[in-house]
Design a protein around this motif. Structure first.
Motif, short mmCIF file in Angstrom:
data_model
loop_
_atom_site.label_atom_id
_atom_site.label_comp_id
_atom_site.label_asym_id
_atom_site.label_seq_id
_atom_site.Cartn_x
_atom_site.Cartn_y
_atom_site.Cartn_z
N ASP A 83 30.09 39.43 48.40
CA ASP A 83 31.16 40.17 48.14
C ASP A 83 31.84 39.58 46.93
OD1 ASP A 83 30.44 42.10 50.13
OD2 ASP A 83 31.63 41.26 51.50
N LEU A 84 31.13 39.02 46.02
CA LEU A 84 31.69 38.67 44.89
C LEU A 84 32.46 39.50 43.78
CD1 LEU A 84 29.21 35.66 43.98
CD2 LEU A 84 31.60 35.30 44.95
N HIS A 85 31.87 41.01 44.04
CA HIS A 85 32.37 41.94 43.30
C HIS A 85 33.76 42.60 43.74
CE1 HIS A 85 29.63 43.85 46.36
NE2 HIS A 85 30.34 44.73 46.26
N GLN A 86 33.88 42.15 45.04
CA GLN A 86 35.24 42.67 45.68
C GLN A 86 36.53 41.92 45.23
OE1 GLN A 86 35.03 45.24 47.50
NE2 GLN A 86 32.81 45.65 48.07
N ALA A 87 37.47 42.41 45.70
CA ALA A 87 38.80 41.76 45.50
C ALA A 87 39.80 41.23 46.80
CB ALA A 87 39.60 42.46 44.69
N PRO A 88 39.81 40.16 47.17
CA PRO A 88 39.31 38.96 46.43
C PRO A 88 37.67 38.79 46.56
CG PRO A 88 40.35 38.40 48.65
CD PRO A 88 40.52 39.86 48.15
N PRO A 89 37.13 38.07 45.68
CA PRO A 89 35.74 37.60 45.58
C PRO A 89 35.26 36.80 47.02
CG PRO A 89 36.67 36.47 43.96
CD PRO A 89 37.76 37.47 44.39
N GLN A 90 34.44 37.39 47.46
CA GLN A 90 33.79 36.30 48.88
C GLN A 90 32.43 36.14 48.98
OE1 GLN A 90 35.89 36.65 52.66
NE2 GLN A 90 36.94 38.46 52.05
N TYR A 91 32.05 34.91 49.19
CA TYR A 91 30.72 34.73 49.55
C TYR A 91 30.35 33.72 50.52
CZ TYR A 91 25.67 33.35 47.84
OH TYR A 91 24.60 33.30 47.84
N LYS A 92 29.31 33.78 51.44
CA LYS A 92 29.21 32.83 52.23
C LYS A 92 27.61 32.93 52.52
CE LYS A 92 30.56 31.27 56.84
NZ LYS A 92 31.39 31.43 57.97
N LEU A 93 26.83 32.00 52.42
CA LEU A 93 25.55 31.64 52.79
C LEU A 93 25.44 30.48 53.65
CD1 LEU A 93 22.42 32.20 52.36
CD2 LEU A 93 22.62 30.67 50.52
N VAL A 94 24.75 30.66 54.76
CA VAL A 94 24.40 29.56 55.73
C VAL A 94 22.93 29.48 55.86
CG1 VAL A 94 24.69 28.60 58.08
CG2 VAL A 94 26.62 29.86 56.77
#
Length: 340
Positions: A30-41
């Motif tokens: 969700d890097l395009h969201q505000a605030p941007p978020q990213y998670k990969l496991v």
């Protein structure tokens, strides 16, 4: 991220071997969201070396200083013989690497793979989990270990994620039950005020923060290992113990052959084993039954989220009488059978 991009992260941790297989376990972009978020496991497999777990994060609640503190807490537990795993260090001693990605900086955490998580919580598992938590709390208390960052999700004083008291008022007000909302919220506030009066007397320390079956694995001897310090933080130890025990006893998956076992029995197995590892001080022994009562009376799944929650019932029957529900809250607030 593709395999080549993930391969490029490994040299920061001193790893030169090529990834032979990649198994994504969780991916949120969700890097395009505000605030941007990213998670990969992801689980990384190699031909000659044991597998590793790679986590890539960009979360507002997980700044670099907090991620570093999580890693140091895990390393402390490893040093003290707790069955867990700590993130690997990069060359400058940090337990994460900064990774540029699409104009953002992700935090990369790499650790040994402990194996698959357990799938259900038997009565024996409840006891083993309580025993493990008791050991973790004991070494924290003995070594005076604290955290500066993060909010422990089982800290009643700070507003626990499993505390349904505040959400009950919201649910009732949204359905026009203004009088009932006020009465029940006053009951909740009275008990909360009473508990918080004694909060400064309780032992506090750093906690892992989420001892669920999703964060536990088991070796061939039956010993439990804990991983994932994403919810670590500072907490009153008795609050962490009681609330984690209640969640473990109520909201996990359980073996079919043990469906007759009650949540109260599972909690007792957890909490009794906990106290064998870390006996309570006088202030904790006096306070925990009252904490259990208020959490039981205002349990979050009974208020919201559960299939038979009050919110679901009111959605189906807006004119539903609330006398029985309110009487149930009163009964749980004064139920002393848990300490008998």
């Amino acid at each position: 991220m593709d395999r080549d991009q993930l391969q490029g992260i490994l040299p920061a941790f001193g790893i030169r071997e090529n990834i032979s297989a990649l198994e994504p376990l969780l991916h949120v972009d969700d890097l395009h969201q505000a605030p941007p978020q990213y998670k990969l496991v992801a689980r990384l497999r190699f031909r000659q070396s044991p597998p590793l777990i790679l986590r890539l994060l960009k979360e507002e609640r997980s700044p670099a200083a907090y991620v570093q503190e999580q890693g140091e807490l895990a390393a402390f537990f490893v040093e003290k013989g707790i069955p867990t795993v700590a993130p690997m260090k990069v060359l400058d001693g940090r337990r994460y690497a900064n990774i540029p990605y699409q104009g953002h900086t992700l935090l990369a955490i790499l650790e040994r793979d402990l194996g698959p998580e357990i799938t259900s919580a038997s009565l024996e598992t409840c006891a083993l989990a309580g025993q493990l938590l008791g050991r973790m709390h004991a070494v924290v208390l003995e070594n005076d270990v604290h955290m500066q960052h993060g909010k422990a999700i089982f800290d009643f004083a700070a507003g626990s994620d499993v505390d349904g008291g505040p959400m009950l008022r919201d649910v009732l007000q949204q359905h026009g039950c203004i009088t009932e909302a006020g009465e029940l919220h006053q009951l909740y506030q009275n008990r909360r005020k009473e508990l918080l009066t004694h909060w400064p007397d309780l032992p506090h320390g750093a906690v892992q923060g989420d001892l669920s079956i999703n964060n536990l694995t088991q070796d061939s001897t039956g010993r439990l290992f804990v991983f994932d310090y994403n919810c670590a933080g500072e907490c009153a130890l008795i609050s962490d113990a009681v609330l984690q025990g209640m969640l473990f006893a109520r909201e996990m998956d359980y073996p079919e052959e043990e469906l007759h076992v009650t949540p109260r029995q599972r909690f007792s197995a957890f909490f009794d084993a906990y106290q064998q590892q870390r006996p309570l001080c006088a202030a904790e022994a006096a306070l925990w039954p009252s904490l259990y009562q208020v959490m039981d009376a205002f349990w979050f799944m009974r208020v919201r989220y559960g299939a038979d929650s009050l919110e679901m019932q009111l959605a189906e029957r807006p004119d539903m009488p609330l006398d029985a529900w309110m009487a149930g809250v009163q009964a749980r607030l004064h139920d002393v059978s848990i300490v008998v």
